[in-house]
Motif scaffolding. Structure first.
Motif, PDB file in Angstrom:
ATOM      1  N   ASP A  14     -13.925  -9.648   2.870  1.00  0.00           N
ATOM      2  CA  ASP A  14     -13.745 -10.647   1.711  1.00  0.00           C
ATOM      3  C   ASP A  14     -12.671 -11.558   2.143  1.00  0.00           C
ATOM      4  O   ASP A  14     -12.840 -12.774   1.634  1.00  0.00           O
ATOM      5  CB  ASP A  14     -13.437  -9.925   0.352  1.00  0.00           C
ATOM      6  CG  ASP A  14     -14.515  -9.029   0.022  1.00  0.00           C
ATOM      7  OD1 ASP A  14     -15.645  -9.407  -0.356  1.00  0.00           O
ATOM      8  OD2 ASP A  14     -14.300  -7.772   0.077  1.00  0.00           O
ATOM      9  N   PRO A  59      -3.555  -4.319  -1.185  1.00  0.00           N
ATOM     10  CA  PRO A  59      -4.567  -3.252  -1.650  1.00  0.00           C
ATOM     11  C   PRO A  59      -4.329  -1.975  -1.847  1.00  0.00           C
ATOM     12  O   PRO A  59      -2.997  -1.577  -1.967  1.00  0.00           O
ATOM     13  CB  PRO A  59      -5.251  -3.372  -0.156  1.00  0.00           C
ATOM     14  CG  PRO A  59      -4.169  -3.515   0.813  1.00  0.00           C
ATOM     15  CD  PRO A  59      -3.216  -4.474  -0.037  1.00  0.00           C
ATOM     16  N   ASP A  60      -5.198  -0.998  -2.144  1.00  0.00           N
ATOM     17  CA  ASP A  60      -4.986   0.448  -2.197  1.00  0.00           C
ATOM     18  C   ASP A  60      -4.461   1.289  -0.978  1.00  0.00           C
ATOM     19  O   ASP A  60      -4.028   2.097  -1.134  1.00  0.00           O
ATOM     20  CB  ASP A  60      -6.118   1.151  -3.007  1.00  0.00           C
ATOM     21  CG  ASP A  60      -6.439   0.379  -4.373  1.00  0.00           C
ATOM     22  OD1 ASP A  60      -5.524   0.265  -5.258  1.00  0.00           O
ATOM     23  OD2 ASP A  60      -7.431  -0.225  -4.488  1.00  0.00           O
ATOM     24  N   LEU A 134     -11.900   1.317  -3.958  1.00  0.00           N
ATOM     25  CA  LEU A 134     -10.540   1.063  -3.396  1.00  0.00           C
ATOM     26  C   LEU A 134     -10.809  -0.380  -2.825  1.00  0.00           C
ATOM     27  O   LEU A 134     -11.824  -0.958  -2.083  1.00  0.00           O
ATOM     28  CB  LEU A 134     -10.258   2.001  -2.175  1.00  0.00           C
ATOM     29  CG  LEU A 134     -10.028   3.372  -2.725  1.00  0.00           C
ATOM     30  CD1 LEU A 134      -9.831   4.221  -1.721  1.00  0.00           C
ATOM     31  CD2 LEU A 134      -9.012   3.612  -3.828  1.00  0.00           C
ATOM     32  N   ARG A 135      -9.489  -0.903  -2.896  1.00  0.00           N
ATOM     33  CA  ARG A 135      -9.272  -2.320  -2.231  1.00  0.00           C
ATOM     34  C   ARG A 135      -8.774  -1.767  -0.923  1.00  0.00           C
ATOM     35  O   ARG A 135      -7.702  -1.341  -0.818  1.00  0.00           O
ATOM     36  CB  ARG A 135      -8.398  -3.200  -2.922  1.00  0.00           C
ATOM     37  CG  ARG A 135      -8.981  -3.468  -4.207  1.00  0.00           C
ATOM     38  CD  ARG A 135      -8.124  -4.424  -5.106  1.00  0.00           C
ATOM     39  NE  ARG A 135      -7.217  -5.609  -4.502  1.00  0.00           N
ATOM     40  CZ  ARG A 135      -7.805  -6.659  -4.363  1.00  0.00           C
ATOM     41  NH1 ARG A 135      -9.048  -6.959  -5.034  1.00  0.00           N
ATOM     42  NH2 ARG A 135      -7.206  -7.708  -3.745  1.00  0.00           N
ATOM     43  N   LYS A 157     -17.452  -0.703   3.249  1.00  0.00           N
ATOM     44  CA  LYS A 157     -18.172  -1.244   2.112  1.00  0.00           C
ATOM     45  C   LYS A 157     -19.233  -0.140   1.927  1.00  0.00           C
ATOM     46  O   LYS A 157     -19.693   0.121   0.853  1.00  0.00           O
ATOM     47  CB  LYS A 157     -18.349  -2.427   2.034  1.00  0.00           C
ATOM     48  CG  LYS A 157     -17.415  -3.517   1.887  1.00  0.00           C
ATOM     49  CD  LYS A 157     -17.918  -4.917   1.269  1.00  0.00           C
ATOM     50  CE  LYS A 157     -16.783  -5.604   0.822  1.00  0.00           C
ATOM     51  NZ  LYS A 157     -17.193  -6.755   0.409  1.00  0.00           N
ATOM     52  N   ALA A 161     -16.016   0.700  -0.947  1.00  0.00           N
ATOM     53  CA  ALA A 161     -14.700   0.019  -0.900  1.00  0.00           C
ATOM     54  C   ALA A 161     -15.265  -1.273  -1.766  1.00  0.00           C
ATOM     55  O   ALA A 161     -16.356  -1.836  -1.530  1.00  0.00           O
ATOM     56  CB  ALA A 161     -14.151  -0.514   0.303  1.00  0.00           C
ATOM     57  N   SER A 162     -14.504  -1.439  -2.790  1.00  0.00           N
ATOM     58  CA  SER A 162     -14.803  -2.925  -3.612  1.00  0.00           C
ATOM     59  C   SER A 162     -14.313  -4.247  -2.902  1.00  0.00           C
ATOM     60  O   SER A 162     -14.889  -5.343  -3.123  1.00  0.00           O
ATOM     61  CB  SER A 162     -14.257  -2.722  -5.090  1.00  0.00           C
ATOM     62  OG  SER A 162     -12.738  -2.758  -4.934  1.00  0.00           O
ATOM     63  N   HIS A 163     -13.327  -4.237  -2.179  1.00  0.00           N
ATOM     64  CA  HIS A 163     -12.671  -5.533  -1.724  1.00  0.00           C
ATOM     65  C   HIS A 163     -12.105  -4.897  -0.201  1.00  0.00           C
ATOM     66  O   HIS A 163     -11.418  -3.933   0.021  1.00  0.00           O
ATOM     67  CB  HIS A 163     -11.727  -5.999  -2.620  1.00  0.00           C
ATOM     68  CG  HIS A 163     -11.227  -7.127  -2.011  1.00  0.00           C
ATOM     69  ND1 HIS A 163     -11.741  -8.292  -2.124  1.00  0.00           N
ATOM     70  CD2 HIS A 163      -9.950  -7.284  -1.202  1.00  0.00           C
ATOM     71  CE1 HIS A 163     -10.910  -9.411  -1.563  1.00  0.00           C
ATOM     72  NE2 HIS A 163      -9.978  -8.848  -0.975  1.00  0.00           N
ATOM     73  N   VAL A 164     -12.538  -5.805   0.636  1.00  0.00           N
ATOM     74  CA  VAL A 164     -12.119  -5.414   2.089  1.00  0.00           C
ATOM     75  C   VAL A 164     -11.605  -6.768   2.729  1.00  0.00           C
ATOM     76  O   VAL A 164     -12.290  -7.611   2.732  1.00  0.00           O
ATOM     77  CB  VAL A 164     -13.162  -4.955   3.148  1.00  0.00           C
ATOM     78  CG1 VAL A 164     -12.628  -4.695   4.357  1.00  0.00           C
ATOM     79  CG2 VAL A 164     -14.057  -3.629   2.459  1.00  0.00           C
ATOM     80  N   GLU A 165      -9.975  -6.550   2.837  1.00  0.00           N
ATOM     81  CA  GLU A 165      -9.555  -7.746   3.803  1.00  0.00           C
ATOM     82  C   GLU A 165      -9.229  -7.334   5.205  1.00  0.00           C
ATOM     83  O   GLU A 165      -8.857  -6.150   5.432  1.00  0.00           O
ATOM     84  CB  GLU A 165      -8.260  -8.049   3.077  1.00  0.00           C
ATOM     85  CG  GLU A 165      -8.554  -8.771   1.808  1.00  0.00           C
ATOM     86  CD  GLU A 165      -6.880  -9.305   1.100  1.00  0.00           C
ATOM     87  OE1 GLU A 165      -5.997  -9.324   1.748  1.00  0.00           O
ATOM     88  OE2 GLU A 165      -7.040  -9.521  -0.129  1.00  0.00           O
TER      89      GLU A 165
END
Length: 175
Positions: A14, A59-60, A134-135, A157, A161-165
């Motif tokens: 993301d 993030p988490d 999880l982020r 993902k 996972a809901s968001h990945v940086e």
């Protein structure tokens, strides 16, 4: 801001946070760290990364870029894990270096032409643990084409996972 490559083909991650462009003198310093076992630099890199990230939503979970066991044996350490350990501690974010593994031994991405990197890394990562909702921040030292981080983000993902940086020290800006 989106880079040209992300506009042309939407990645599985993301966002990307990079401190530096991958160019001299940063490129030399990172190569020195990675290939000459200068582990003391991990602390400096982690501090720079945490300062850069301190004003954003965190993030988490942190997952460092996994190395294949054979590459780990060759190098003697995982450069991304060493940085991730310190970032995790400094930002008080959980670290899981066993959530994902590198299942295929591949040629080093840096040794390949840009167009071959995506194929080289395809299907290389497996995540065994559920990451539902999880982020997640993926930590690596350098992002060139983003093929490795994108393949890892895809696996993360796929586990929910809901968001990945991607958090990297340096990034090559492709034209």
């Amino acid at each position: 801001m989106l880079c040209g490559a992300c506009i042309a083909s939407t990645p599985d991650f993301d966002a990307t946070n990079a401190i530096f462009r991958y160019e001299f003198p940063v490129s030399e310093l990172l190569q020195h760290y990675k290939y000459n076992h200068q582990l003391d630099l991990a602390e400096v890199f982690a501090k720079l990364l945490t300062q850069h990230l301190s004003k954003q939503a965190l993030p988490d979970l942190i997952i460092p870029m996994p190395l294949h066991p054979k590459r780990l044996k060759e190098r003697g350490f995982n450069q991304s894990l060493e940085i991730a350990k310190m970032v995790s501690k400094q930002l008080d974010i959980a670290l899981d270096y066993s959530a994902c593994t590198r299942t295929k031994y591949t040629q080093p991405q840096a040794s390949l032409p840009l167009k071959q990197r995506t194929n080289n890394i395809k299907g290389t990562f497996k995540c065994a643990k559920p990451l539902t909702g999880l982020r997640v921040a993926l930590i690596d030292d350098v992002m060139t084409t983003g093929a490795s981080l994108n393949a890892l983000a895809k696996a993360v993902k796929a586990k929910g996972a809901s968001h990945v940086e991607c958090w990297v020290l340096a990034r090559t800006l492709l034209k």
